[in-house]
Design a protein around this motif. Structure first.
Motif, mmCIF file in Angstrom:
data_model
loop_
_atom_site.group_PDB
_atom_site.id
_atom_site.type_symbol
_atom_site.label_atom_id
_atom_site.label_comp_id
_atom_site.label_asym_id
_atom_site.label_seq_id
_atom_site.Cartn_x
_atom_site.Cartn_y
_atom_site.Cartn_z
ATOM 1 N N THR A 1 24.956 43.678 38.909
ATOM 2 C CA THR A 1 24.425 43.688 40.270
ATOM 3 C C THR A 1 23.036 43.083 40.280
ATOM 4 N N GLY A 2 22.535 42.892 41.503
ATOM 5 C CA GLY A 2 21.194 42.313 41.639
ATOM 6 C C GLY A 2 20.133 43.197 41.045
ATOM 7 N N TRP A 3 20.309 44.546 41.171
ATOM 8 C CA TRP A 3 19.319 45.463 40.617
ATOM 9 C C TRP A 3 19.297 45.393 39.095
ATOM 10 N N GLU A 4 20.499 45.202 38.469
ATOM 11 C CA GLU A 4 20.548 45.119 37.014
ATOM 12 C C GLU A 4 19.965 43.822 36.500
ATOM 13 N N LEU A 5 20.055 42.757 37.325
ATOM 14 C CA LEU A 5 19.527 41.472 36.912
ATOM 15 C C LEU A 5 18.022 41.361 37.137
ATOM 16 N N ALA A 6 17.479 42.319 37.916
ATOM 17 C CA ALA A 6 16.050 42.243 38.236
ATOM 18 C C ALA A 6 15.225 42.391 36.969
ATOM 19 N N SER A 7 14.202 41.572 36.851
ATOM 20 C CA SER A 7 13.328 41.632 35.688
ATOM 21 C C SER A 7 12.386 42.824 35.811
ATOM 22 N N PRO A 8 11.869 43.315 34.670
ATOM 23 C CA PRO A 8 10.892 44.414 34.744
ATOM 24 C C PRO A 8 9.684 44.068 35.609
ATOM 25 N N GLY A 9 9.226 42.810 35.488
ATOM 26 C CA GLY A 9 8.090 42.418 36.317
ATOM 27 C C GLY A 9 8.421 42.466 37.794
ATOM 28 N N GLY A 10 9.639 42.060 38.135
ATOM 29 C CA GLY A 10 10.061 42.106 39.534
ATOM 30 C C GLY A 10 10.129 43.526 40.053
ATOM 31 N N ARG A 11 10.632 44.442 39.233
ATOM 32 C CA ARG A 11 10.705 45.842 39.660
ATOM 33 C C ARG A 11 9.311 46.427 39.853
ATOM 34 N N ARG A 12 8.395 46.065 38.992
ATOM 35 C CA ARG A 12 7.027 46.549 39.153
ATOM 36 C C ARG A 12 6.443 46.082 40.475
ATOM 37 N N ARG A 13 6.608 44.804 40.766
ATOM 38 C CA ARG A 13 6.053 44.264 42.013
ATOM 39 C C ARG A 13 6.726 44.894 43.226
ATOM 40 N N VAL A 14 8.039 45.070 43.157
ATOM 41 C CA VAL A 14 8.760 45.659 44.286
ATOM 42 C C VAL A 14 8.305 47.094 44.526
ATOM 43 N N SER A 15 8.149 47.877 43.457
ATOM 44 C CA SER A 15 7.740 49.280 43.623
ATOM 45 C C SER A 15 6.366 49.378 44.261
ATOM 46 N N VAL A 16 5.426 48.526 43.821
ATOM 47 C CA VAL A 16 4.079 48.551 44.399
ATOM 48 C C VAL A 16 4.121 48.125 45.863
ATOM 49 N N CYS A 17 4.885 47.058 46.142
ATOM 50 C CA CYS A 17 4.978 46.577 47.522
ATOM 51 C C CYS A 17 5.614 47.615 48.435
ATOM 52 N N VAL A 18 6.626 48.328 47.942
ATOM 53 C CA VAL A 18 7.290 49.343 48.759
ATOM 54 C C VAL A 18 6.324 50.470 49.100
ATOM 55 N N VAL A 19 5.566 50.951 48.118
ATOM 56 C CA VAL A 19 4.629 52.052 48.356
ATOM 57 C C VAL A 19 3.595 51.656 49.397
ATOM 58 N N PHE A 20 2.978 50.490 49.216
ATOM 59 C CA PHE A 20 1.930 50.081 50.146
ATOM 60 C C PHE A 20 2.505 49.675 51.500
ATOM 61 N N ALA A 21 3.725 49.165 51.536
ATOM 62 C CA ALA A 21 4.347 48.835 52.817
ATOM 63 C C ALA A 21 4.643 50.095 53.620
ATOM 64 N N VAL A 22 5.101 51.148 52.947
ATOM 65 C CA VAL A 22 5.360 52.412 53.642
ATOM 66 C C VAL A 22 4.064 53.007 54.176
ATOM 67 N N LEU A 23 2.999 52.981 53.373
ATOM 68 C CA LEU A 23 1.710 53.495 53.833
ATOM 69 C C LEU A 23 1.186 52.688 55.017
ATOM 70 N N ALA A 24 1.320 51.359 54.965
ATOM 71 C CA ALA A 24 0.875 50.520 56.075
ATOM 72 C C ALA A 24 1.697 50.792 57.335
ATOM 73 N N LEU A 25 3.006 51.008 57.171
ATOM 74 C CA LEU A 25 3.867 51.292 58.319
ATOM 75 C C LEU A 25 3.506 52.638 58.948
ATOM 76 N N LEU A 26 3.249 53.632 58.112
ATOM 77 C CA LEU A 26 2.837 54.944 58.636
ATOM 78 C C LEU A 26 1.498 54.850 59.353
ATOM 79 N N LEU A 27 0.575 54.066 58.804
ATOM 80 C CA LEU A 27 -0.722 53.900 59.438
ATOM 81 C C LEU A 27 -0.589 53.195 60.781
ATOM 82 N N LEU A 28 0.392 52.319 60.889
ATOM 83 C CA LEU A 28 0.606 51.590 62.143
ATOM 84 C C LEU A 28 1.329 52.441 63.177
#
Length: 352
Positions: free
Chosen positions: A9-36
């Motif tokens: 699957t796409g999640w299994e093919l994701a590189s470790p670097g990609g997962r790191r970036r996605v996790s950081v982006c998700v956390v800050f995107a959720v915080l930005a959405l809540l702030l908005l």
């Protein structure tokens, strides 16, 4: 016998670097959405976290001295706070209540005196004429009074919620810390934990410095007004100490009732009261704050004022009150996440 290979699957093919970036982006995107979408709720949670950090810090110090677990230290601090507030209430509540009643009674007469004095000047007469007199018994005024009562109950409810957030956060911070860190990819959780510790330390240092400053401002203001002979010095000192939580704008708000109460006594007393507030503010700005910030968070004044204007315009009074700790936290995160992690990895330019 052949084994059929399952497609990845796409999640299994994701590189470790990609997962790191996605996790950081998700956390800050959720915080930005809540702030908005829910800025008041997010700021209330942040205020609860600030109070939780303060309770945990005091609880840890008590636990170290009593040789008990940290949670029991927090409980001891809460119990001591309840007992202290109760005893202080029994000792000072009648005096403060009487001073509040006197303040409520004297402010209208002080405003009338100020208006009579101002009407001696043509520019003040023009300004008063433009503003116009307000009928306190008009339907719009009654509606405003109803809204004020409703807001009061809303503030009390928010205060109770904030207190529960602080208590639960102070008693067991590791549970919420582990839950927050679980949102990041495993390969960067250790680094995220380190940055979270630095952020908490920044807020802790700012809180301790601010509490020292507020205490000194409250005591000095009360003593100064008492020496000058202004009535309600105890209450005015308490107001000044509490409003000192808001830099720059807080002292101006705190000085208003003191100056109003001095108006009926003449220009000399008004000048003395203004002098007391200015002297305390100068002492706080140029002596107390630099001393307590030698080992704590030092924020540029222009940056603090800009943040206060921005957060006050966007989120109202709570944004104005929390602008400074939010700025301190933002500077720490920008330094750790952007400057040190990203910019400093850029090789210097070859000038040859």
């Amino acid at each position: 016998m052949t084994h059929e290979t399952k497609p990845k699957t796409g999640w299994e093919l994701a590189s470790p670097g990609g997962r790191r970036r996605v996790s950081v982006c998700v956390v800050f995107a959720v915080l930005a959405l809540l702030l908005l979408l829910l800025p008041g709720t997010l700021l209330m949670i942040f205020a609860g976290v600030l109070l939780a950090i303060l309770l945990r810090t005091c609880g840890a110090a008590a636990a170290k001295g009593l040789h008990i677990p940290a949670a029991w230290g927090v409980a001891a601090v809460l119990l001591a706070a309840v007992v202290g507030v109760t005893l202080a209430g029994m000792a000072f509540a009648p005096s403060i209540s009487a001073q509040l009643d006197e303040l409520w009674r004297q402010v209208p007469s002080s405003l009338d005196s100020l208006r009579q004095e101002a009407e001696r000047y043509q520019w003040a007469q023009d300004l008063i004429a433009r503003i116009g007199a307000t009928d306190l018994w008009s339907p719009s005024s009654r509606s405003a009074a109803t809204n004020a009562v409703t807001s009061l109950f809303g503030y009390l409810g928010n205060a109770i919620i904030l207190l529960f957030i602080a208590i639960y956060g102070a008693l067991d911070p590791q549970t919420y810390r582990r839950g927050f860190l679980a949102l990041f990819a495993p390969s960067i959780r250790e680094r995220a934990d380190h940055m979270l510790s630095r952020a908490v330390a920044t807020l802790k240092q700012w809180l301790l410095a601010k509490l020292i400053s507020m205490s000194v401002v409250g005591v000095l203001t009360g003593l100064g007004l008492w020496v000058v002979g202004v009535p309600l010095a105890l209450l005015l000192g308490l107001i000044a100490g509490l409003l000192a939580f808001i830099p720059n704008f807080g002292p101006v708000l705190a000085a208003a009732p003191g100056v109003l109460l001095a108006v009926p006594d003449g220009a000399r007393v008004v000048a003395l009261v203004v002098g007391v507030y200015l002297a305390v503010q100068l002492l706080e700005s140029y002596v107390i704050t630099p001393l307590v910030q030698q080992r704590t968070v030092a924020l540029p004044p222009l940056l603090v004022i800009s943040a206060q204007l921005l957060f006050g315009s966007l989120f109202g009074l709570i944004g104005l009150a929390l602008a400074t700790p939010l700025t301190a936290l933002a500077l720490r995160l920008i330094s750790d996440l952007y400057v040190k992690t990203y910019l400093e990895d850029d090789p210097p330019a070859d000038l040859a």
